[in-house]
Scaffold this motif. Structure first.
Motif, PDB file in Angstrom:
ATOM      1  N   HIS A 383      31.527  44.373   8.263  1.00 10.17           N
ATOM      2  CA  HIS A 383      32.296  43.627   9.254  1.00 10.17           C
ATOM      3  C   HIS A 383      31.398  42.665  10.038  1.00 10.17           C
ATOM      4  O   HIS A 383      30.233  42.952  10.290  1.00 10.17           O
ATOM      5  CB  HIS A 383      32.981  44.574  10.250  1.00 10.17           C
ATOM      6  CG  HIS A 383      34.032  45.439   9.643  1.00 10.17           C
ATOM      7  ND1 HIS A 383      33.755  46.669   9.091  1.00 10.17           N
ATOM      8  CD2 HIS A 383      35.364  45.239   9.494  1.00 10.17           C
ATOM      9  CE1 HIS A 383      34.879  47.213   8.632  1.00 10.17           C
ATOM     10  NE2 HIS A 383      35.869  46.368   8.868  1.00 10.17           N
ATOM     11  N   THR A 384      31.996  41.540  10.432  1.00  9.73           N
ATOM     12  CA  THR A 384      31.371  40.595  11.344  1.00  9.73           C
ATOM     13  C   THR A 384      32.171  40.570  12.641  1.00  9.73           C
ATOM     14  O   THR A 384      33.405  40.467  12.610  1.00  9.73           O
ATOM     15  CB  THR A 384      31.351  39.181  10.725  1.00  9.73           C
ATOM     16  OG1 THR A 384      30.496  39.176   9.581  1.00  9.73           O
ATOM     17  CG2 THR A 384      30.842  38.151  11.720  1.00  9.73           C
ATOM     18  N   PHE A 385      31.465  40.658  13.776  1.00  9.94           N
ATOM     19  CA  PHE A 385      32.100  40.615  15.086  1.00  9.94           C
ATOM     20  C   PHE A 385      32.106  39.166  15.576  1.00  9.94           C
ATOM     21  O   PHE A 385      31.052  38.604  15.896  1.00  9.94           O
ATOM     22  CB  PHE A 385      31.335  41.496  16.079  1.00  9.94           C
ATOM     23  CG  PHE A 385      31.488  42.976  15.838  1.00  9.94           C
ATOM     24  CD1 PHE A 385      32.206  43.761  16.733  1.00  9.94           C
ATOM     25  CD2 PHE A 385      30.925  43.581  14.722  1.00  9.94           C
ATOM     26  CE1 PHE A 385      32.356  45.125  16.527  1.00  9.94           C
ATOM     27  CE2 PHE A 385      31.058  44.939  14.503  1.00  9.94           C
ATOM     28  CZ  PHE A 385      31.786  45.721  15.405  1.00  9.94           C
ATOM     29  N   LEU A 386      33.270  38.572  15.627  1.00 11.86           N
ATOM     30  CA  LEU A 386      33.440  37.192  16.056  1.00 11.86           C
ATOM     31  C   LEU A 386      34.141  37.187  17.409  1.00 11.86           C
ATOM     32  O   LEU A 386      35.262  37.711  17.551  1.00 11.86           O
ATOM     33  CB  LEU A 386      34.269  36.413  15.029  1.00 11.86           C
ATOM     34  CG  LEU A 386      34.601  34.956  15.363  1.00 11.86           C
ATOM     35  CD1 LEU A 386      33.344  34.114  15.486  1.00 11.86           C
ATOM     36  CD2 LEU A 386      35.541  34.373  14.308  1.00 11.86           C
ATOM     37  N   ARG A 387      33.507  36.596  18.404  1.00  9.37           N
ATOM     38  CA  ARG A 387      34.055  36.607  19.761  1.00  9.37           C
ATOM     39  C   ARG A 387      34.386  35.181  20.238  1.00  9.37           C
ATOM     40  O   ARG A 387      33.754  34.215  19.841  1.00  9.37           O
ATOM     41  CB  ARG A 387      33.083  37.265  20.737  1.00  9.37           C
ATOM     42  CG  ARG A 387      32.846  38.737  20.442  1.00  9.37           C
ATOM     43  CD  ARG A 387      32.029  39.423  21.522  1.00  9.37           C
ATOM     44  NE  ARG A 387      31.809  40.833  21.201  1.00  9.37           N
ATOM     45  CZ  ARG A 387      32.663  41.811  21.488  1.00  9.37           C
ATOM     46  NH1 ARG A 387      33.791  41.527  22.128  1.00  9.37           N
ATOM     47  NH2 ARG A 387      32.386  43.065  21.161  1.00  9.37           N
ATOM     48  N   ASP A 388      35.396  35.125  21.083  1.00  9.77           N
ATOM     49  CA  ASP A 388      35.781  33.893  21.775  1.00  9.77           C
ATOM     50  C   ASP A 388      36.149  32.775  20.815  1.00  9.77           C
ATOM     51  O   ASP A 388      35.871  31.593  21.064  1.00  9.77           O
ATOM     52  CB  ASP A 388      34.649  33.420  22.698  1.00  9.77           C
ATOM     53  CG  ASP A 388      34.253  34.479  23.711  1.00  9.77           C
ATOM     54  OD1 ASP A 388      35.159  35.162  24.225  1.00  9.77           O
ATOM     55  OD2 ASP A 388      33.039  34.623  23.973  1.00  9.77           O
ATOM     56  N   ALA A 389      36.787  33.142  19.715  1.00  6.38           N
ATOM     57  CA  ALA A 389      37.203  32.140  18.728  1.00  6.38           C
ATOM     58  C   ALA A 389      38.725  32.035  18.697  1.00  6.38           C
ATOM     59  O   ALA A 389      39.441  33.027  18.862  1.00  6.38           O
ATOM     60  CB  ALA A 389      36.694  32.514  17.342  1.00  6.38           C
ATOM     61  N   ASP A 390      39.222  30.827  18.493  1.00  2.05           N
ATOM     62  CA  ASP A 390      40.661  30.595  18.379  1.00  2.05           C
ATOM     63  C   ASP A 390      41.073  30.849  16.931  1.00  2.05           C
ATOM     64  O   ASP A 390      41.218  29.932  16.126  1.00  2.05           O
ATOM     65  CB  ASP A 390      40.991  29.165  18.797  1.00  2.05           C
ATOM     66  CG  ASP A 390      42.479  28.874  18.740  1.00  2.05           C
ATOM     67  OD1 ASP A 390      43.268  29.835  18.602  1.00  2.05           O
ATOM     68  OD2 ASP A 390      42.856  27.700  18.813  1.00  2.05           O
ATOM     69  N   VAL A 391      41.206  32.132  16.590  1.00  5.82           N
ATOM     70  CA  VAL A 391      41.576  32.526  15.237  1.00  5.82           C
ATOM     71  C   VAL A 391      42.699  33.547  15.317  1.00  5.82           C
ATOM     72  O   VAL A 391      42.986  34.100  16.383  1.00  5.82           O
ATOM     73  CB  VAL A 391      40.379  33.132  14.473  1.00  5.82           C
ATOM     74  CG1 VAL A 391      39.291  32.103  14.247  1.00  5.82           C
ATOM     75  CG2 VAL A 391      39.820  34.359  15.200  1.00  5.82           C
TER      76      VAL A 391
END
Length: 435
Positions: A383-391
């Protein structure tokens, strides 16, 4: 589109071409199930697009690869230096072939297993940037030298004990047999391998010169272990080390120890990873007046990256007219949004490199391709932790990656797309790796 050259000197082009006939199946995680049973060539003939592949995924960009090959080849030609790119970066014979076709003199490798892959694909000039002490491995290498008069092999030694162990392994070798070419390796405090003083390096060189079955052909070293950025202090450390390499070369020449190199073995001084090859050429230039060739071993240039090498490459620091371009990208799907500002992607440490920086979100594929990309804060195995993205769940995120040397080893078949920036990239090749 296969961009390899039909008859590239120094490699078995037929063996490389035959990779297109490999049958696809469950062993290749980049390949969709509907392609199982087809050969690589048959699958490519269906004109697949990125949407035909699943995630996580690593891709290469065809135009960036071509740009990097020609950019580095032109730089080396202008500097009048030889290039033996480090093959461990990709372990991809098809890319080695393209590097040789672009003018590379040899392929550098790091261990015996990698050398066996290279020989399986007919690589004729191999530079082992390491010592080789295994008796069985030495016997195999010398048998290859005896079997193939076109095969050229060079390894390193950094101590008298290393030379003694190699000499003992070659005791039964006939005096008339081809010698094992060896460079004496100079190191530095805090570095990797290599004799730590000029006196120890000189003693090692003398031992190589005197040993039956061995031939001293030059000086070797690796400056990249001494620095990790382009700060003035780092560049000074690299410069000082390279000057000591040149000093060692001159002392060996003055003592007649390099006379062993003849028409069948050029005298070389070899350094230059992918971070400081411009400094290596500048500081080692004086040795050329004696006929010694400078041999660079830069390997990451063909792929480059969106991280470590993007900032430290000499061509990004003004050493050439144009910079290199990143030719690799990761692709991962948003599979969960358990918190308001957190999205989890389906790729992780098993799929993407992370030792020289975390992946960099670049774009979101979909109707709004250039939304706020956010930032990656951590990777787990899957897993990749992606933060504060408009997804949103289901989106595909393209990731810029850092350090190709730890990207390729995670994939045994890597799709090549025509243009990673296109609205719908399509596959033009697939690169087989052998780790």
């Amino acid at each position: 589109m296969n961009t390899t050259t039909p008859h590239t000197p120094g490699i078995d082009t037929e063996r490389v071409t035959a990779l297109a006939g490999e049958v696809l199946d469950w062993r290749f995680k980049a390949v969709p199930a509907h392609a199982w049973g087809s050969t690589v060539a048959e699958f490519l003939a269906t004109k697949p697009t990125l949407d035909d592949l699943g995630t996580p995924l690593l891709t290469l960009d065809a135009s960036a690869l071509e740009h990097n090959l020609h950019t580095m080849a032109a730089w080396c030609a202008a500097a009048d230096v030889d290039l033996a790119p480090h093959g461990k970066t990709t372990m991809a014979p098809a890319l080695w072939q393209r590097q040789l076709a672009a003018g590379a003199r040899a392929i550098t490798l790091a261990n015996l297993a990698q050398v066996r892959v290279a020989r399986a694909f007919g690589i004729q000039r191999i530079h082992l940037a390491n010592s080789l002490l295994d008796p069985a491995g030495l016997h195999w290498i010398t048998a290859e030298l005896d079997r193939d008069p076109l095969f050229s092999f060079t390894c390193w030694a950094d101590s008298v004990l290393t030379v003694d162990l190699v000499r003992q392994a070659l005791t039964d070798r006939p005096a008339s047999a081809r010698p094992l070419d060896v460079c004496v390796e100079l190191g530095a405090s805090g570095g990797r391998t290599g004799a730590r003083t000029l006196q120890k390096a000189l003693a090692t060189a003398q031992a190589i010169h005197a040993a039956p079955g061995m031939r001293l052909v030059g000086v070797s070293g690796y400056e990249g272990a001494l620095a990790h950025d382009a700060s003035p202090a780092s560049l000074t450390a690299v410069e000082n080390y390279l000057r000591k390499m040149a000093e060692l070369h001159d002392r060996l020449r003055d003592e007649g120890l390099l006379d062993a190199a003849d028409a069948t073995a050029d005298t070389v001084i070899t350094a230059g990873g992918s971070a400081y090859f411009d400094t290596a050429v500048r500081e080692l230039a004086p040795v050329r007046k004696s006929g010694t060739r400078i041999l660079l071993r830069s390997g990451a240039y063909i792929v480059h990256d969106d991280g470590f090498y993007r900032t430290i490459s000499p061509l990004a620091r003004g050493a050439g007219p144009v910079p290199l371009r990143s030719a690799m990208h990761g692709w991962a799907q948003v599979i969960s949004q358990p918190e308001r500002a957190l999205a989890l992607l389906d790729g992780g440490k098993r799929d993407f490199p992370f030792d020289e920086g975390l992946p960099e979100p670049q774009l979101v594929r979909g109707p709004s391709r250039l939304r706020d990309h956010g930032r990656v804060t951590a990777l787990n195995d899957q897993h990749t932790f992606l933060r504060d993205a408009d997804v949103r769940v289901g989106d595909i995120v393209r990731l810029g990656l850092s350090h190709p040397c730890t990207a390729f080893d995670k994939w045994n078949l890597i799709p090549v797309v025509n243009d990673a920036d296109a609205a719908q990239p399509h596959l033009v090749d697939m690169v087989r790796t052998f780790f």
